[in-house]
Scaffold this motif. Structure first.
Motif, PDB file in Angstrom:
ATOM      1  N   SER A 112       0.881  -1.153   0.000  1.00 54.52           N
ATOM      2  CA  SER A 112       0.000   0.000   0.000  1.00 54.52           C
ATOM      3  C   SER A 112       0.926   1.212   0.000  1.00 54.52           C
ATOM      4  CB  SER A 112      -0.926  -0.038   1.223  1.00 54.52           C
ATOM      5  OG  SER A 112      -1.841   1.027   1.172  1.00 54.52           O
ATOM      6  N   HIS A 113       0.633   2.210   0.799  1.00 51.91           N
ATOM      7  CA  HIS A 113       1.573   3.297   1.050  1.00 51.91           C
ATOM      8  C   HIS A 113       1.689   3.499   2.554  1.00 51.91           C
ATOM      9  CE1 HIS A 113       0.911   4.553  -3.240  1.00 51.91           C
ATOM     10  NE2 HIS A 113       2.215   4.684  -3.124  1.00 51.91           N
ATOM     11  N   HIS A 164      -5.233   1.686  -1.728  1.00 47.38           N
ATOM     12  CA  HIS A 164      -4.059   1.483  -2.570  1.00 47.38           C
ATOM     13  C   HIS A 164      -3.605   0.028  -2.448  1.00 47.38           C
ATOM     14  CE1 HIS A 164      -3.049   6.067  -2.080  1.00 47.38           C
ATOM     15  NE2 HIS A 164      -4.268   5.850  -2.529  1.00 47.38           N
ATOM     16  N   SER A 197       5.680   0.705  -5.380  1.00 46.49           N
ATOM     17  CA  SER A 197       4.544   1.613  -5.193  1.00 46.49           C
ATOM     18  C   SER A 197       4.882   3.071  -5.419  1.00 46.49           C
ATOM     19  CB  SER A 197       3.984   1.457  -3.777  1.00 46.49           C
ATOM     20  OG  SER A 197       4.928   1.898  -2.806  1.00 46.49           O
ATOM     21  N   ASN A 220      -0.132   8.387  -5.460  1.00 44.95           N
ATOM     22  CA  ASN A 220      -1.415   7.688  -5.499  1.00 44.95           C
ATOM     23  C   ASN A 220      -1.536   6.985  -6.853  1.00 44.95           C
ATOM     24  OD1 ASN A 220      -1.579   9.686  -3.387  1.00 44.95           O
ATOM     25  ND2 ASN A 220      -3.758   9.259  -3.298  1.00 44.95           N
ATOM     26  N   PRO A 221      -2.115   5.783  -6.906  1.00 44.19           N
ATOM     27  CA  PRO A 221      -1.942   4.941  -8.096  1.00 44.19           C
ATOM     28  C   PRO A 221      -2.877   5.193  -9.274  1.00 44.19           C
ATOM     29  CG  PRO A 221      -3.081   3.716  -6.377  1.00 44.19           C
ATOM     30  CD  PRO A 221      -2.680   5.035  -5.768  1.00 44.19           C
TER      31      PRO A 221
END
Length: 575
Positions: free
Chosen positions: A271-272, A496, A535, A539-540
């Motif tokens: 994720s982050h 995410h 990652s 934001n993806p």
């Protein structure tokens, strides 16, 4: 065209050149890009145009540690438009440095270059409705902007890179009419259950097994009519948690799951790393501006503190950015009527935002309600101006003001950080023992972080504290011993879901190749954040759309796709 799969007779077989599974940002972007390709495309979407509890319940599963990961049905939406129906709209590209292998970030490095994605970012930006592809202050604005922190100049952190904000655009709502009029066939309420191998083949998937729910407005729905989609090729665009679930529920040639001969599906789940920490006192700065700028196109943009690539290498830290943030909301000691009003409204704030607004504790501090009420009354004029601004620029606006911006009178901010998570094979998504209404095993999520993740945040924060004091603009104070607790306060960050079907050259440590095709199946592709090898800090969503456009280009030019026969089946499409 858009039709309802509940109207398809049981036992039917639909045929197509390509079957896309999922109508979120990746699936819709891919479908739009293939409209004029000449390919016959079918899109399967589990949901309809509105929320449906029974359909959403198909996302339910278990987690290894509820303190580190939300329930799997949260932060995801199983309907037309997917995650963009709750998206906050933040857009930014990955950095070129993210694609490089770094000896201090395990399993880093992409099998493609930044340039391979870069050329698709402008079109992705347009689909996301985030304006032109310009992510520096110099590139997006003709005139110089007021300084973010007056007097702050650093070789370690930059302040000129931007986040741009979409409307935010609900892809389902925004592109529904276009798809309804086009050649692509979209089937709503169509749930992919399994993708079996073609009889007699160990390299090709056969007809997809699809089912509908008997009801979609009650949580106790059961499996309904079944049909098949026989396509030359398939693309899974269902998100970073559902992709491994679908692959693992389909045995594949190994019997361990489609694409999972080497037990790589579901691993490397990232994720982050996000949190809010410390006090950044900027009273000594010449000026401070931490709000939004608006481009000539009307796009909201915001600058942030970004750890420069060469300093990431020097510190042996992952990618890291930070934003100036308001004081913590639950503590009425901030004395701010706006923040107290947000605290008092916590009961109507959606889960996805309440968790961060209230530091993961929506109940807040015991006995604080009266203190918050006092803040609202004492700060009534300021609170009233904010509420009027929020009504006009957020609630009623098509392009919404992105977030709450509160300027502390004493210029003492907290620091909101967002950092890269290291790929970790022990952080993974597997199948649990429970099954859903369609008979598919539900997922079990075991999200984990590493000491390198702690080091990334710790080293970046220490470097920022040093640079703020060196520049003479203020002081950043925080407790280094609390870094790990702060970066895991919210656990895996929001929606995410990254890396669970990662892209790579080695089939033993990745699931898809550089073209996003499964290593072990010639006609199955994956797109979305599931294929990201790392990652980054971004934001993806923007990169998800860009990679879908890249895949569309590949599919349009793939000679082998047209040469693949459509799998044979026992039934035919109704007239």
């Amino acid at each position: 065209m858009i039709t309802d799969a509940r109207e398809i007779p049981a036992g039917t077989t639909l045929r197509a050149d390509l079957c896309i599974v999922g109508a979120g940002p990746a699936g819709i972007a891919l479908a739009l890009a293939l409209e004029e390709s000449g390919l016959d495309v079918i899109v399967l979407e589990s949901g309809g145009d509105a929320p449906e509890p029974a359909t959403q319940q198909l996302y339910a599963g278990t987690v290894a540690n509820a303190a580190l990961h939300p329930p799997p049905e949260h932060y995801r939406v199983r309907r037309f438009g997917g995650s963009t129906t709750l998206w906050g709209g933040r857009c930014m590209p990955l950095d070129a440095f993210d694609f490089e292998a770094r000896d201090y970030v395990a399993h880093s490095g992409w099998p493609i270059a930044f340039a391979d994605v870069l050329r698709h970012y402008p079109q992705a930006n347009a689909l996301c409705e985030a304006g032109e592809f310009a992510y520096t202050a110099e590139g997006a604005f003709a005139a110089p902007l007021r300084p973010m922190i007056g007097g702050f100049a650093s070789d370690v952190f930059s302040t000129h890179t931007l986040e741009r904000f979409s409307c935010p655009t609900d892809f389902g709502q925004r592109y529904r009419a276009r798809l309804a009029k086009g050649r692509v066939r979209v089937l709503q309420h169509a749930n992919l259950c399994r993708l079996p191998m073609l009889a007699g083949s160990t390299r090709r998937a056969g007809a997809a097994q699809v089912r509908v729910l008997n009801t979609t407005d009650a949580p106790d729905a059961t499996g309904g009519a079944a049909f098949e989609v026989a396509a030359r090729a398939y693309v899974l665009a269902t998100g970073g948690l559902e992709v491994p679930r679908l692959l693992l529920n389909s045995p594949g040639p190994s019997g361990r799951g489609l694409g999972n001969a080497h037990d790589a599906v579901g691993r490397y789940y990232m994720s982050h790393l996000a949190g809010t920490i410390g006090t950044l006192d900027l009273a000594a700065a010449q000026s401070v501006w931490h709000g939004y700028e608006v481009t000539e196109e009307g796009i909201y943009c915001r600058r942030r503190l970004a750890l420069r690539p060469q300093q990431q290498a020097a510190l042996r830290a992952g990618n890291f950015i930070a934003r100036l943030h308001h004081p913590r909301i639950p503590d009425a000691g901030h004395g701010n009527g706006i923040l107290s009003a947000l605290y008092l409204a916590r009961g109507i704030v959606p889960y996805e935002y309440a968790k961060r607004l209230y530091d993961g504790t929506p109940e807040g501090y015991a006995g604080s309600t009266l203190a918050h009420l006092n803040n609202v009354v004492a700060d009534a004029p300021n609170t009233a101006r904010f509420l009027w601004h929020w009504l006009r620029r957020r609630t009623l606006a098509v392009r919404k003001f992105p977030s709450v911006i509160v300027r502390p009178a004493n210029l003492r901010f907290s620091l909101d950080f967002h950092a890269e998570q290291e790929p970790n094979p022990a952080s993974r998504v597997t199948l649990g023992d429970e099954t859903d209404a369609l008979g598919l095993r539900r997922i079990h999520v075991d999200w984990r972080y590493t000491q390198q993740d702690v080091a990334t945040v710790s080293r970046a924060l220490a470097a920022l504290a040093h640079e703020v004091e060196r520049a003479g603009v203020g002081r950043f104070s925080y407790d280094p011993a609390q870094v790990e607790a702060e970066m895991t306060r919210y656990g895996a960050y929001g929606g995410h879901h990254i890396g669970t079907a990662r892209m790579g050259r080695d089939a033993r440590t990745s699931v898809v190749d550089a073209d996003c095709r499964l290593h072990e199946a010639d006609n199955v592709y994956v797109t979305g954040a599931a294929v990201f090898p790392t990652s980054g800090q971004a934001n993806p969503t923007l990169t998800i759309v860009a990679l879908a456009l890249r895949l569309a280009e590949h599919l349009k030019g793939a000679a082998d796709l047209g040469a693949l026969p459509v799998p044979t089946a026992n039934h035919s499409e109704p007239a």
